[in-house]
Design a protein around this motif. Structure first.
Motif, short mmCIF file in Angstrom:
data_model
loop_
_atom_site.label_atom_id
_atom_site.label_comp_id
_atom_site.label_asym_id
_atom_site.label_seq_id
_atom_site.Cartn_x
_atom_site.Cartn_y
_atom_site.Cartn_z
N PRO A 94 0.83 -1.21 0.00
CA PRO A 94 0.00 0.00 0.00
C PRO A 94 0.86 1.26 0.00
N HIS A 95 0.43 2.27 -0.75
CA HIS A 95 1.20 3.50 -0.88
C HIS A 95 0.26 4.69 -0.76
N LEU A 96 0.67 5.67 0.03
CA LEU A 96 -0.16 6.84 0.32
C LEU A 96 -0.66 7.56 -0.91
N GLN A 97 0.22 7.70 -1.89
CA GLN A 97 -0.09 8.56 -3.02
C GLN A 97 -0.32 7.80 -4.31
N ASN A 135 -5.72 6.87 -10.40
CA ASN A 135 -4.74 7.49 -9.52
C ASN A 135 -3.85 8.46 -10.30
N PRO A 137 -8.63 2.73 3.88
CA PRO A 137 -8.90 3.78 2.88
C PRO A 137 -9.98 4.74 3.38
N LEU A 139 -4.95 6.33 -1.29
CA LEU A 139 -4.42 5.11 -0.69
C LEU A 139 -5.23 3.89 -1.09
N TYR A 153 -4.04 -1.27 5.88
CA TYR A 153 -4.37 0.14 5.58
C TYR A 153 -5.87 0.32 5.67
N GLN A 189 -6.36 -4.64 3.18
CA GLN A 189 -7.32 -3.58 3.50
C GLN A 189 -8.16 -3.99 4.71
N LYS A 236 4.59 6.85 7.93
CA LYS A 236 3.70 6.55 6.82
C LYS A 236 2.69 5.47 7.21
N TRP A 283 1.65 15.40 3.77
CA TRP A 283 1.40 14.23 4.62
C TRP A 283 1.55 14.60 6.10
N HIS A 343 -1.39 5.51 6.86
CA HIS A 343 -2.18 4.46 6.22
C HIS A 343 -3.43 4.12 7.03
#
Length: 446
Positions: A177-180, A225, A444, A218, A442, A278, A304, A377, A308
């Motif tokens: 998983p990646h924030l951006q 995206n 969302p 996310l 994470y 998730q 980070k 962030w 998440h």
């Protein structure tokens, strides 16, 4: 009353959480990733993936005698099985006629610390590190980058020369998983991993307009995206790329290896990562507790992990980080001097940071600074919630504050402070959610 003992992974062991008994927190308040079904034989799994690549010819059919091949691997903050993958991949390249002198290996460090010789050997293995030309791209040395043009979004495509000038690029990484970007991996090993700082900064501004909801990026699909779209367009300036990517749990735990066309590999692994990592929907909690496992103790990556899980918290709630911190990783992404400077500002500095971060972010966005995304962030994390971190080694290094974030060396003080930070009517019976392996899970934004 509590219904059982709650523990979080802590380095090579576990940390028992000494939560207030009156809170009645039990295992039902704990969210774990799905860690079932890890492969028992990684070399076999990788060979099978390479023999049946997704939407691509086999690697041996893409290269041949005289082909210049640039291998790009992710940086040491990830736990991708790079050392195990390289001998298998290199054997296939040489079996197809590629000469040793025509192969380079670059570590996609992006803005992280450069990889020195010792770290390169640890990442690649002694054999590859000694046999091949290996690089840690210097992010600020413009002469080391090939300028391939500018995308329709205005992003300069400046790629490390050994990568840009190769005939074929082989990407070895993992999907998390990646924030951006929704999920990391794939072309991100090059954009921004092997890109000049100007490219890196432009990419990191994608999807972060002042009125945008960054939290919705996310875990989202690549097709929707902005950063993934920008990365995909930049990749179109390169020649052929072949991806070897992994879905990983803890170090040594590999669920799946996938090879082939980068977009196809990325989509397949991101879909499975969403199913495994998730968190299920639940009402927002007053107290959200997030462990940084399995990140290897880099404070920046640990923060980070908190981001998440930002959506799990009520506005004005308390987020608690459990940061196991490896002394060797403590300043990989955030220089210790910077941490000490922020820490030295104490509580007044924390007050100022909370109020000045939004203003500074607006200024840096207007100037198109590469630092703007970091402040975005930071704002997302600290402006509307209280953040506390249990990290004894970090406390020993910099003390009890990192700007608005309080750092603790003992749990008793931590939980007392958490209770005091809650509204009075929630102190004795807060809703609590715990994510022990927050480096994987994470939440969302709904």
């Amino acid at each position: 009353m509590a219904t059982g003992t709650i523990e979080a992974p802590w380095g090579g062991g576990t940390l028992r959480l000494d939560l207030p008994r009156a809170w009645g927190v039990g295992p039902g308040d704990v969210v774990e990733p799905d860690l079932r079904g890890a492969t028992s034989d990684y070399p076999v799994a990788l060979d099978e993936a390479l023999d049946a690549p997704a939407d691509s010819p086999r690697l041996e059919e893409v290269v041949g005698p005289g082909s210049r091949v640039a291998i790009v691997v992710d940086d040491p903050s990830r736990w991708t099985p790079v050392r195990e993958a390289l001998p298998i991949v290199l054997a296939r390249l040489h079996g197809a006629g590629v000469a040793v002198g025509d192969v380079t290996i670059s570590v996609g460090v992006g803005r992280h610390h450069a990889v020195d010789d010792e770290a390169m050997r640890r990442r690649l293995g002694d054999g590859p590190a000694e046999t091949y030309r290996c690089f840690s791209p210097p992010v600020d040395d413009l002469s080391a980058y090939a300028d391939l043009g500018t995308t329709s979004r205005g992003i300069p495509v400046r790629v490390f020369r050994p990568v840009a000038e190769a005939d074929v690029r082989v990407l070895i990484g993992s999907v998390l998983p990646h924030l951006q970007a929704g999920f990391g991996g794939g072309y991100k090993l090059i954009f921004p991993g092997a890109s000049h700082r100007t490219t890196l900064g432009a990419l990191h501004r994608q999807g972060l307009a002042r009125d945008s909801d960054a939290g919705r990026l996310l875990g989202g699909s690549a097709a929707e995206n902005p950063m993934r779209q920008a990365v995909g367009e930049a990749a179109g300036f390169l020649g052929p790329c072949f991806s070897i990517s992994h879905l990983i749990g803890a170090p040594g735990m590999i669920f799946r290896a996938c090879a082939g066309r980068p977009e196809s590999v990325q989509d397949a692994l991101a879909e499975e990562a969403g199913r495994r990592f998730q968190a299920p929907p639940a009402p927002p909690a007053d107290v959200v507790v997030v462990g940084n496992d399995p990140w290897p103790g880099d404070p920046m990556q640990s923060f980070k992990a908190l981001l998440h899980h930002r959506a799990a918290s009520v506005p004005g709630g308390v987020t608690v980080g459990l940061f196991w911190t490896d002394p060797g990783e403590i300043d990989r992404s955030m220089p210790r001097s910077a941490m000490r400077l922020i820490a030295g500002s104490g509580a007044p500095g924390g007050w100022a940071i909370r109020r000045l971060v939004p203003m500074a972010e607006r200024i840096l966005m207007a100037r198109e600074s590469s630092a703007a995304f970091m402040l975005r962030w930071a704002r997302e994390l600290v402006v509307d919630r209280t953040v506390m971190v249990y990290a004894p080694p970090l406390h020993e290094r910099i003390g009890g504050r990192l700007g608005p974030v309080r750092i603790f060396a003992d749990q008793d003080s931590l939980w007392k402070a958490v209770r005091r930070a809650l509204p009075r009517d929630r102190r004795d019976a807060p809703r609590v959610r715990i994510f022990p392996r927050g480096g994987l899970t994470y939440v969302p934004r709904a």
